[in-house]
Design a protein around this motif. Structure first.
Motif, mmCIF file in Angstrom:
data_model
loop_
_atom_site.group_PDB
_atom_site.id
_atom_site.type_symbol
_atom_site.label_atom_id
_atom_site.label_comp_id
_atom_site.label_asym_id
_atom_site.label_seq_id
_atom_site.Cartn_x
_atom_site.Cartn_y
_atom_site.Cartn_z
ATOM 1 N N HIS A 184 0.869 -1.180 0.000
ATOM 2 C CA HIS A 184 0.000 0.000 0.000
ATOM 3 C C HIS A 184 0.901 1.224 0.000
ATOM 4 O O HIS A 184 2.129 1.095 -0.028
ATOM 5 C CB HIS A 184 -0.936 -0.017 1.208
ATOM 6 C CG HIS A 184 -0.242 0.080 2.533
ATOM 7 N ND1 HIS A 184 0.639 -0.881 2.993
ATOM 8 C CD2 HIS A 184 -0.265 1.035 3.494
ATOM 9 C CE1 HIS A 184 1.098 -0.522 4.178
ATOM 10 N NE2 HIS A 184 0.581 0.635 4.504
ATOM 11 N N HIS A 220 5.913 -6.007 9.659
ATOM 12 C CA HIS A 220 6.352 -5.153 10.775
ATOM 13 C C HIS A 220 6.632 -5.933 12.065
ATOM 14 O O HIS A 220 6.994 -5.317 13.076
ATOM 15 C CB HIS A 220 5.295 -4.086 11.068
ATOM 16 C CG HIS A 220 5.192 -3.017 10.012
ATOM 17 N ND1 HIS A 220 6.280 -2.316 9.547
ATOM 18 C CD2 HIS A 220 4.115 -2.510 9.342
ATOM 19 C CE1 HIS A 220 5.873 -1.424 8.642
ATOM 20 N NE2 HIS A 220 4.579 -1.532 8.498
ATOM 21 N N ASP A 264 0.570 -4.379 5.469
ATOM 22 C CA ASP A 264 -0.060 -3.997 6.736
ATOM 23 C C ASP A 264 -1.474 -4.583 6.865
ATOM 24 O O ASP A 264 -2.312 -4.022 7.581
ATOM 25 C CB ASP A 264 -0.114 -2.471 6.892
ATOM 26 C CG ASP A 264 1.260 -1.876 7.166
ATOM 27 O OD1 ASP A 264 2.265 -2.621 7.104
ATOM 28 O OD2 ASP A 264 1.339 -0.664 7.432
ATOM 29 N N ASP A 299 5.876 4.503 5.031
ATOM 30 C CA ASP A 299 6.881 3.505 5.422
ATOM 31 C C ASP A 299 6.985 2.359 4.408
ATOM 32 O O ASP A 299 7.816 1.467 4.571
ATOM 33 C CB ASP A 299 6.608 2.961 6.838
ATOM 34 C CG ASP A 299 5.223 2.384 7.008
ATOM 35 O OD1 ASP A 299 4.266 2.922 6.429
ATOM 36 O OD2 ASP A 299 5.089 1.384 7.740
ATOM 37 N N HIS A 300 6.170 2.398 3.364
ATOM 38 C CA HIS A 300 6.253 1.382 2.294
ATOM 39 C C HIS A 300 6.601 2.016 0.950
ATOM 40 O O HIS A 300 7.094 1.337 0.057
ATOM 41 C CB HIS A 300 4.928 0.613 2.192
ATOM 42 C CG HIS A 300 4.595 -0.096 3.462
ATOM 43 N ND1 HIS A 300 4.815 -1.442 3.643
ATOM 44 C CD2 HIS A 300 4.127 0.370 4.649
ATOM 45 C CE1 HIS A 300 4.475 -1.777 4.888
ATOM 46 N NE2 HIS A 300 4.052 -0.685 5.516
HETATM 47 ZN ZN LIG Z 1 3.421 -0.063 7.459
#
Ligand SMILES: [Zn+2]
Length: 283
Positions: free
Chosen positions: A126, A267, A222, A130-131
């Motif tokens: 997504h 994560h 996520d 952080d991706h």
């Molecule tokens: Zn994330």
């Protein structure tokens, strides 16, 4: 050479060409699990509503480079490489989370002899920061995105979804493969499959990779942040669509049980501590 020996030689040559990935091969050869940062929070209960209220926590962050006989694919691009210059990380304006990137993704790729320009296939679970932190490095690759995610990122209000529009500048006017629902078979041989897994964001997706020795592995993005969340069907309070997130977990649990697929939770630091990291690889 008699004709039988000639045939045997041709068969062997074909086999060797397949093994060396000389265009005729198929299947995943190996996967590098790359450390792509760390995110710390002062209250982990935002991810686990009702549990661990006020407790600090840390999340790992990983990128995955898949070496298929027909080419390279990168899944997720981690925290931005520029954070490597900030030893204390970057804290969000609310002061609740801090992002770190101790080793740039470009350096991790270099260690295994790969430059961003040679990666042909790129997808993110997504579009959160952080991706998508290093997405702009992969503008040469075909980007695969679910239609709902594409419309959110490239539509008029990306900020409404907590997306950072400048993270995707390299793909404006470039090759984006917009996926309109259903599974997408990246190399056409069933070895690497993108599956829609909406809820965390409108067009969140997961990746199933058929490793030659380990067997099928699902890379979570996520869909869940912790193995705990997967086991207890826990959905963060800030997801785009909470009921849909729960339905996605149910559907993927059913798929994984039916197909013997393991879930690797991007994560989850504890789970990833057991998985070999780049420059080592998994097979
Ligand atoms: Zn994330």
């Amino acid at each position: 050479m008699n004709s039988r020996r000639a045939l045997a030689w041709i068969a062997m040559a074909t086999l060797l060409a397949g093994c060396a990935g000389m265009g005729g091969g198929s299947g995943v050869e190996r996967m590098y699990v790359i450390n792509c940062g760390e995110n710390r929070t002062n209250d982990i209960s935002r991810w686990t509503p009702g549990v661990n209220v006020g407790k600090p926590g840390a999340f790992g962050n990983h990128c995955y480079l898949i070496q298929h006989a027909k080419g390279l694919m990168l899944w997720d691009s981690g925290n931005p490489d520029r954070l490597a210059a900030l030893p204390n990380g970057l804290t969000n304006p609310a002061g609740t989370t801090t992002a770190f990137m101790r080793k740039p993704l470009v350096e991790s790729l270099k260690e295994i002899g790969v430059t961003p320009a040679v990666i042909q296939h790129f997808a993110m679970s997504h579009s959160h920061g952080d991706h998508s932190g290093n997405a702009n490095l992969f503008g040469n690759a075909t980007l695969y995105m679910q239609e709902a995610e594409y419309n959110a990122v490239f539509g008029p209000e990306p900020q409404k979804y907590n997306f950072i529009p400048s993270n995707f500048d390299a793909f404006r006017g470039k090759t984006v493969r917009v996926l309109k629902g259903g599974d997408h078979d990246v190399f056409g041989d069933g070895a690497v499959i993108i599956k829609p897994a909406p809820g965390h964001t409108p067009g969140h997706q997961v990746l199933v990779v058929r490793l030659p020795k380990t067997g099928p592995v699902m890379l979570s993005g996520d869909m869940v942040h912790l193995v705990y969340s997967w086991e207890n069907r826990v959905v963060p309070s800030f997801n785009f669509d909470i009921p849909q997130s729960g339905r996605t977990i149910d559907a993927m649990k059913e798929y994984n049980a039916r197909t013997g697929t393991q879930l690797w939770v991007n994560h989850d630091m504890e789970q990833h501590a057991k998985i070999p990291k780049s420059p080592a690889f998994v097979q």
